[in-house]
Design a protein around this motif. Structure first.
Motif, mmCIF file in Angstrom:
data_model
loop_
_atom_site.group_PDB
_atom_site.id
_atom_site.type_symbol
_atom_site.label_atom_id
_atom_site.label_comp_id
_atom_site.label_asym_id
_atom_site.label_seq_id
_atom_site.Cartn_x
_atom_site.Cartn_y
_atom_site.Cartn_z
ATOM 1 N N TYR A 1 83.502 61.584 104.051
ATOM 2 C CA TYR A 1 83.071 61.067 105.359
ATOM 3 C C TYR A 1 83.848 59.795 105.707
ATOM 4 O O TYR A 1 84.354 59.643 106.827
ATOM 5 C CB TYR A 1 81.570 60.789 105.315
ATOM 6 C CG TYR A 1 81.005 60.106 106.542
ATOM 7 C CD1 TYR A 1 80.407 60.850 107.555
ATOM 8 C CD2 TYR A 1 81.028 58.717 106.676
ATOM 9 C CE1 TYR A 1 79.867 60.223 108.678
ATOM 10 C CE2 TYR A 1 80.500 58.092 107.794
ATOM 11 C CZ TYR A 1 79.917 58.847 108.787
ATOM 12 O OH TYR A 1 79.390 58.219 109.897
ATOM 13 N N VAL A 2 83.940 58.874 104.756
ATOM 14 C CA VAL A 2 84.644 57.611 105.013
ATOM 15 C C VAL A 2 86.106 57.869 105.345
ATOM 16 O O VAL A 2 86.644 57.335 106.329
ATOM 17 C CB VAL A 2 84.507 56.671 103.798
ATOM 18 C CG1 VAL A 2 85.446 55.469 103.940
ATOM 19 C CG2 VAL A 2 83.062 56.188 103.663
ATOM 20 N N GLN B 1 86.446 59.272 108.815
ATOM 21 C CA GLN B 1 86.300 58.273 109.875
ATOM 22 C C GLN B 1 87.553 57.403 109.982
ATOM 23 O O GLN B 1 87.982 57.047 111.090
ATOM 24 C CB GLN B 1 85.061 57.413 109.621
ATOM 25 C CG GLN B 1 83.735 58.135 109.738
ATOM 26 C CD GLN B 1 83.398 58.558 111.163
ATOM 27 O OE1 GLN B 1 84.142 58.314 112.105
ATOM 28 N NE2 GLN B 1 82.251 59.202 111.318
ATOM 29 N N VAL C 1 86.088 47.725 100.134
ATOM 30 C CA VAL C 1 84.842 48.451 99.904
ATOM 31 C C VAL C 1 83.820 47.472 99.340
ATOM 32 O O VAL C 1 83.991 46.960 98.224
ATOM 33 C CB VAL C 1 85.047 49.632 98.944
ATOM 34 C CG1 VAL C 1 83.721 50.372 98.733
ATOM 35 C CG2 VAL C 1 86.101 50.585 99.486
ATOM 36 N N ILE D 1 85.035 56.372 96.911
ATOM 37 C CA ILE D 1 85.740 56.030 98.148
ATOM 38 C C ILE D 1 87.107 55.449 97.820
ATOM 39 O O ILE D 1 88.121 55.805 98.445
ATOM 40 C CB ILE D 1 84.908 55.040 98.980
ATOM 41 C CG1 ILE D 1 83.637 55.729 99.511
ATOM 42 C CG2 ILE D 1 85.723 54.472 100.151
ATOM 43 C CD1 ILE D 1 82.619 54.765 100.092
ATOM 44 N N CYS E 1 90.606 57.194 99.066
ATOM 45 C CA CYS E 1 91.512 56.502 99.984
ATOM 46 C C CYS E 1 92.839 56.164 99.316
ATOM 47 O O CYS E 1 93.905 56.244 99.940
ATOM 48 C CB CYS E 1 90.846 55.232 100.512
ATOM 49 S SG CYS E 1 89.442 55.540 101.615
ATOM 50 N N VAL F 1 84.382 48.822 104.433
ATOM 51 C CA VAL F 1 83.416 49.893 104.183
ATOM 52 C C VAL F 1 82.246 49.320 103.398
ATOM 53 O O VAL F 1 82.427 48.762 102.314
ATOM 54 C CB VAL F 1 84.057 51.047 103.394
ATOM 55 C CG1 VAL F 1 83.025 52.160 103.160
ATOM 56 C CG2 VAL F 1 85.282 51.585 104.114
ATOM 57 N N ALA G 1 79.277 50.028 101.124
ATOM 58 C CA ALA G 1 78.765 51.062 100.226
ATOM 59 C C ALA G 1 77.769 50.464 99.245
ATOM 60 O O ALA G 1 77.532 51.029 98.180
ATOM 61 C CB ALA G 1 79.916 51.730 99.483
ATOM 62 N N ILE H 1 82.827 50.429 108.625
ATOM 63 C CA ILE H 1 82.177 51.701 108.316
ATOM 64 C C ILE H 1 80.987 51.397 107.426
ATOM 65 O O ILE H 1 81.142 50.789 106.368
ATOM 66 C CB ILE H 1 83.148 52.669 107.617
ATOM 67 C CG1 ILE H 1 84.360 52.948 108.510
ATOM 68 C CG2 ILE H 1 82.432 53.972 107.250
ATOM 69 C CD1 ILE H 1 85.443 53.777 107.850
ATOM 70 N N ASN H 2 79.791 51.813 107.836
ATOM 71 C CA ASN H 2 78.593 51.556 107.042
ATOM 72 C C ASN H 2 77.954 52.866 106.616
ATOM 73 O O ASN H 2 77.408 53.601 107.435
ATOM 74 C CB ASN H 2 77.575 50.719 107.824
ATOM 75 C CG ASN H 2 76.411 50.267 106.946
ATOM 76 O OD1 ASN H 2 76.425 50.451 105.727
ATOM 77 N ND2 ASN H 2 75.402 49.666 107.545
ATOM 78 N N ILE H 3 78.042 53.136 105.297
ATOM 79 C CA ILE H 3 77.349 54.292 104.718
ATOM 80 C C ILE H 3 76.368 53.814 103.639
ATOM 81 O O ILE H 3 75.869 54.628 102.868
ATOM 82 C CB ILE H 3 78.347 55.322 104.147
ATOM 83 C CG1 ILE H 3 79.368 54.687 103.205
ATOM 84 C CG2 ILE H 3 79.079 56.034 105.287
ATOM 85 C CD1 ILE H 3 78.908 54.422 101.826
ATOM 86 N N ALA I 1 75.859 61.173 105.884
ATOM 87 C CA ALA I 1 77.232 61.147 105.375
ATOM 88 C C ALA I 1 77.378 61.899 104.061
ATOM 89 O O ALA I 1 78.428 62.493 103.791
ATOM 90 C CB ALA I 1 77.697 59.700 105.201
#
Length: 327
Positions: free
Chosen positions: A109-110, A113, A148, A158, A162, A203, A205, A231-233, A285
């Protein structure tokens, strides 16, 4: 060694059944279900195990006096903030979580996005809806920098995902560490404000704890470069929503992808819905096809370890609110 046929209380969200797959335990344990504080008070007496499937529950504090035999509490979620009432946090009862189940899909998901922002998929969609042919140049993904915040199992997945496409990924943990195998560097959370100007993507996490609640507000958004995206998960309350909204409207940051919010569901009239540089999803997510069955299988495996007197998988450090294996 545990009781030969112990009692398991399953605390679900209102009107939700006991999770699929738990029927495999019917010969090995007595299953009781509750979906509110009153039901929990009725079902807890004599129960050795509490399995919480409702990660938003507020029933525990009210029902806790009825917990007279609990020896283990499990959360079918990565975050355990709803479980960390003082009575549980200060007890000797072990707490375990669903560490590992959602990591891969959240990392996908990350990355999705990030690619969507860089390639302006939202802009393509808007132009398509208007039947406009408009050639544009977009950003490369490789070489972009990512910070992150939260260096546990999800943050690490993540980072690996990445890094695999050429992004530079650093992490933020409770303390700085050298020589990490997944992150180029891990910095201390206390240094967050000074780190933020150096990253294209930030991000979140991290789990929700006393140290992370409200961690991102006006000062943090001002510290991020104007082209940065958030990005907020992790958990919604880590971000001060009104201050994020102001930062987006004022152009202090370039965009946000948000899967979690201070208030869930996000109200239909909230201004975030209308911002063209915001991607919103409904706390999903990590939810892949078959995730509920996977959570049940993880709990059943841990239950059988408990029955055999073996160490439980995925213990949580109750004082910090992190997985004991997390960073």
């Amino acid at each position: 060694m545990s009781a030969s046929r112990p009692t398991i209380v399953v605390l679900t969200a209102p009107d939700e059944p006991i999770p699929e797959g738990f029927e495999a335990l019917e010969a090995e344990a007595e299953l009781r279900r509750a979906d509110d504080a009153a039901g929990l008070r009725e079902t807890l007496p004599g129960a050795e195990i509490l399995c919480v499937t409702d990660f938003r529950t507020d029933a525990l504090a009210d029902a806790w006096p009825a917990a007279d035999a609990l020896a283990w509490i499990h959360a079918t979620s990565a975050g355990v903030d709803a479980l960390m009432i003082p009575e549980i946090r200060d007890s000797a009862i072990p707490v375990t979580n669903a560490r590992g189940i959602f990591d891969g899909c959240i990392a996908e998901y990350v990355l999705g996005q990030i690619i969507s922002f860089c390639k302006d998929f939202a802009g393509n969609y808007r132009l398509q809806q208007d039947r406009q042919w408009q050639h544009r140049e977009t950003e490369p993904v490789a070489g972009r920098s990512v910070l992150v915040v939260g260096a546990g199992s999800i943050g690490r997945r993540i980072a690996r995902t990445c890094s695999a496409i050429g992004m530079e990924v650093d992490g933020v943990g409770r303390r700085a560490r050298d020589g990490d195998e997944d992150f180029t560097a891990i910095y201390a959370q206390a240094d967050l404000l000074s780190l933020l100007p150096d990253y294209d993507f930030v991000v979140i996490a991290a789990p929700l704890t006393a140290d992370t609640e409200g961690l991102f507000g006006a000062a943090e958004f001002k510290a991020m470069p104007p082209g940065a995206r958030l990005i907020n998960i992790g958990r919604g309350p880590i971000v001060k929503t009104d201050e994020l909204l102001a930062a987006l409207q004022d152009g202090e940051i370039d965009g946000a992808a948000l899967d979690v919010f201070e208030q869930e569901p996000l109200p239909a009239d909230h201004p975030l819905w209308g911002l063209p540089n915001v991607a919103i999803s409904a706390h999903m997510a990590g939810d892949f096809i078959g995730w509920k069955r996977a959570l049940s299988e993880q709990f059943i495996d841990n239950f059988r370890r408990w029955q055999a007197g073996e160490a439980l998988n995925n213990p949580v450090d109750k004082q910090s609110g992190f997985s004991a294996a997390g960073r």
